[in-house]
Design an enzyme around this catalytic site. Structure first.
Site, PDB file in Angstrom:
ATOM      1  N   GLN A 290     -46.696 -29.957  28.207  1.00  0.00           N
ATOM      2  CA  GLN A 290     -46.486 -30.585  27.214  1.00  0.00           C
ATOM      3  C   GLN A 290     -46.117 -31.728  27.386  1.00  0.00           C
ATOM      4  OE1 GLN A 290     -49.269 -30.948  25.321  1.00  0.00           O
ATOM      5  NE2 GLN A 290     -48.634 -32.381  23.582  1.00  0.00           N
ATOM      6  N   LEU A 291     -44.258 -31.857  27.721  1.00  0.00           N
ATOM      7  CA  LEU A 291     -43.969 -32.663  27.544  1.00  0.00           C
ATOM      8  C   LEU A 291     -43.823 -33.186  28.952  1.00  0.00           C
ATOM      9  CD1 LEU A 291     -41.290 -32.208  24.137  1.00  0.00           C
ATOM     10  CD2 LEU A 291     -43.641 -33.551  24.253  1.00  0.00           C
TER      11      LEU A 291
ATOM     12  N   HIS B 168     -59.794 -31.540  24.864  1.00  0.00           N
ATOM     13  CA  HIS B 168     -59.906 -33.723  24.432  1.00  0.00           C
ATOM     14  C   HIS B 168     -58.566 -33.866  26.006  1.00  0.00           C
ATOM     15  CE1 HIS B 168     -56.053 -32.060  22.692  1.00  0.00           C
ATOM     16  NE2 HIS B 168     -55.744 -33.507  23.051  1.00  0.00           N
TER      17      HIS B 168
ATOM     18  N   HIS C  59     -56.487 -40.700  32.093  1.00  0.00           N
ATOM     19  CA  HIS C  59     -56.664 -38.861  31.931  1.00  0.00           C
ATOM     20  C   HIS C  59     -58.424 -38.611  31.419  1.00  0.00           C
ATOM     21  CE1 HIS C  59     -54.617 -39.550  27.697  1.00  0.00           C
ATOM     22  NE2 HIS C  59     -55.335 -38.248  27.909  1.00  0.00           N
TER      23      HIS C  59
ATOM     24  N   ASP D  67     -55.674 -34.634  16.900  1.00  0.00           N
ATOM     25  CA  ASP D  67     -54.438 -34.901  17.837  1.00  0.00           C
ATOM     26  C   ASP D  67     -52.966 -35.038  17.842  1.00  0.00           C
ATOM     27  OD1 ASP D  67     -53.942 -34.664  20.488  1.00  0.00           O
ATOM     28  OD2 ASP D  67     -54.137 -37.075  21.132  1.00  0.00           O
ATOM     29  N   LYS D  68     -52.452 -35.726  16.958  1.00  0.00           N
ATOM     30  CA  LYS D  68     -51.550 -36.739  17.009  1.00  0.00           C
ATOM     31  C   LYS D  68     -50.771 -35.474  15.499  1.00  0.00           C
ATOM     32  CE  LYS D  68     -50.512 -40.742  16.343  1.00  0.00           C
ATOM     33  NZ  LYS D  68     -52.110 -41.268  16.659  1.00  0.00           N
TER      34      LYS D  68
ATOM     35  N   TYR E  52     -40.027 -38.497  24.629  1.00  0.00           N
ATOM     36  CA  TYR E  52     -40.583 -38.650  26.078  1.00  0.00           C
ATOM     37  C   TYR E  52     -40.290 -39.990  26.271  1.00  0.00           C
ATOM     38  CZ  TYR E  52     -43.249 -37.037  21.951  1.00  0.00           C
ATOM     39  OH  TYR E  52     -44.415 -35.728  20.849  1.00  0.00           O
TER      40      TYR E  52
ATOM     41  N   LYS F 149     -33.957 -41.063  28.605  1.00  0.00           N
ATOM     42  CA  LYS F 149     -33.075 -41.549  30.141  1.00  0.00           C
ATOM     43  C   LYS F 149     -33.495 -40.555  31.216  1.00  0.00           C
ATOM     44  CE  LYS F 149     -28.211 -41.090  28.526  1.00  0.00           C
ATOM     45  NZ  LYS F 149     -27.420 -40.308  29.944  1.00  0.00           N
TER      46      LYS F 149
END
Length: 579
Positions: A81-82, A138, A165, A226-227, A285, A288
């Protein structure tokens, strides 16, 4: 009085009839059922329960579970996911699979609640199923390492191709519904794909039910399930805990004039959700180290692309189903010499020999185009070579430097609606007037809010650690050149302008910005970072070693390397290659 579990001398062993009675199945546990009534069927035949770390027990119908039990959906178990943030937060190992289960659960919860509380909306069971399936499917199209694939790899591997996507999600969904056990009609598939895209124009037959498009992919204001799920799930995974109660917002939701609105008392919760989005993007997300690894993965896959033809697989669902994060291991398992460069880069990731972060700076949204056009690898290399003269200790490195050594990363940070206040796109109601919705004003929510809702985070990386100091010098010279050019432009404009006749000052126009600014301003007597109040000053917190004043390096200056002058760049590491 104590109880003993040990058998006594007087204990009578159970008879065979007693044992038979104990182990005879109870009629209620019989698997077969002779009734034809579906509602009377045992629970296990009509739904399945999933234990989720975020939402607890998730119950989905057998029809929905048939979609889960397909190769196209099970593929999501192998996509983080991340993405590369997992390399920084080891507990953030969750995949797109569980995120999609969570979105399906929230989508079904929201539409069933609206169906129950507002019967005038005429929500059918088919509406419920389509919204649930849209939430479930989704993200079917996400590629390896999630957003890295469509935002970084595809634009470089297939220049000029417009692909995201969401396109792959529709392709994979079309392939999924061909599976023999899946029961989705062509009409339902059409609606589901429109809901995933958040595009009402694709379903004119749903006129009067526009609110259905606010649930999974809300293009109106970004408030969707979703959020709700990814913010809660990602916060949980990194150990931050739940940031915003999605359950509260779902219970607050009400359809008024064709759109989902919220109770005015939850306006601060809505804002906190939008702020959480900004915060996660900036801290997690776009970390660095995660960014450095993203660029290394992309460079590795691009190096392998001429031989593996990976990008071509995005158009074929039978090939795309196997395109997951496992591609890293597949490349590393090869032995062909043509793939040695790719294997070396992936080996560097495993041994934490990463691309080096050089400098960062946060800029106002208004200069994002200037940053994109003028702060480039080419500009940095040109300025580095120009300022570092032959008698400078870094001259040889400067001459060796080229554009391939430099990465300039621009990330747009905002609260969901770019430069706009996201609350300006949400309508609220009150308990006193539950059927009337309107936009909130400043005094309805809070005056302690930012004046701006977006910014640009710019970071520079070096692919080779030897060039960190040289690249930093070049970058700071680019900033200085931009600042000087803007200053000269302002002087020219001032000299050309005619003095205006004195006029009565007009009152300022009323704007939507009604809040106290959170924008950082140095205290009295302090100087902004970089030693200047200009937007284009450098970040003094990122100086490489003893580089005080190196950005002001005059031509021909700089000590030769000696006992008292250390090189600001680390020595070149011994070459390390993949075994």
């Amino acid at each position: 009085m104590s109880t003993t579990l040990a058998p006594t001398a007087d204990a009578v062993p159970p008879s065979s009839s007693d044992l038979k009675a104990v182990f005879t199945p109870h009629p209620a546990h019989d698997v077969e059922d002779d009734t034809d009534d579906e509602d009377a069927q045992p629970l296990l035949e009509t739904e399945r329960t999933f234990k989720d770390s975020v939402h607890g027990l998730i119950k989905l119908s057998n029809r929905i579970c048939k979609i889960i039990d397909t190769p196209q959906f099970q593929r999501l178990r192998h996509i983080k996911q991340l993405g590369t943030s997992y390399y920084v937060w080891p507990a953030a190992s969750h995949n797109r699979f569980e995120h999609c289960l969570g979105v399906a659960h929230l989508a079904m919860t929201q539409i069933q609640r609206l169906q129950r509380l507002q019967p005038d909306l005429k929500i059918t069971q088919q509406d419920v199923d389509c919204v649930t399936i849209a939430g479930l499917c989704h993200d079917l199209g996400h590629g390896p390492w999630s957003h890295v694939w469509d935002t970084m790899f595809i634009p470089k591997a297939l220049p000029g191709k417009k692909w995201k996507h969401e396109d792959a999600s529709e392709m994979m969904f079309d392939d999924l519904i061909k599976e023999p056990n899946v029961n989705v009609s062509p009409e339902e598939a059409h609606v589901v794909k429109a809901l995933i895209a958040g595009d009402l124009s694709r379903c004119p037959e749903l006129k009067g039910k526009e609110f259905l498009f606010d649930i999974v992919a809300n293009k109106r204001n970004g408030l969707d399930v979703d959020k709700f799920d990814y913010l809660a799930r990602d916060c949980y995974a990194i150990g931050q805990g739940e940031s915003v109660s999605s359950e509260r917002l779902i219970h607050s939701a009400r359809v008024i004039d064709g759109q989902i609105c919220y109770d005015i008392k939850d306006a601060n919760t809505v804002y906190e959700l939008c702020w959480s989005r900004f915060s996660l993007h900036k801290r997690i997300y776009n970390h660095k180290t995660a960014k450095a690894i993203e660029y290394m993965l992309i460079d590795a896959v691009l190096a392998a692309e001429p031989y593996l033809k990976i990008a071509e697989q995005i158009e074929n669902p039978k090939q795309y189903v196997y395109l997951t994060d496992d591609i890293k291991l597949r490349i590393q398992s090869t032995t062909e010499p043509e793939l040695q460069k790719a294997r070396d880069l992936l080996y560097r990731i495993d041994t934490r020999d990463l691309y080096k972060w050089v400098e960062y700076k946060v800029y106002p949204w208004s200069v994002k185009d200037v940053c994109r056009q003028r702060i480039t690898p080419k500009a940095i290399v040109t300025h580095a070579k120009k300022i570092i003269k032959p008698d400078n200790e870094m001259y040889e490195l400067a001459q060796e430097l080229d554009e391939e050594h430099v990465i300039v990363d621009l990330a747009h940070m905002h609260c969901g609606m770019k430069e706009q206040n996201p609350l300006n796109f949400v309508k609220f109601y009150s308990k006193r007037k539950p059927d009337r919705a309107r936009h909130a004003e400043g005094g309805d929510i809070s005056h302690i809010m930012p004046e701006v809702f977006c910014e640009v985070l710019l970071r520079v990386f070096a692919r080779d650690p030897r060039f960190v100091a040289v690249i930093q010098l070049g970058f700071r010279q680019v900033l200085k050149a931009i600042g000087n050019a803007e200053a000269e432009e302002e002087v020219d404009l001032d000299s050309e302008s005619e003095p205006d006749e004195p006029t009565t000052p007009k009152p300022p126009k009323r704007t939507m910005s009604r809040n106290v600014s959170r924008v950082f301003a140095p205290p009295d007597g302090a100087v902004a970072q970089g030693g200047t109040t200009s937007t284009w000053g450098h970040n003094a917190f990122t100086d490489v070693g003893n580089t005080e004043g190196r950005d002001n390096l005059p031509s021909g200056s700089g000590k030769k390397r000696g006992a008292d002058a250390r090189s600001p760049s680390p020595p070149k590491k011994k070459g390390r290659t993949a075994k």
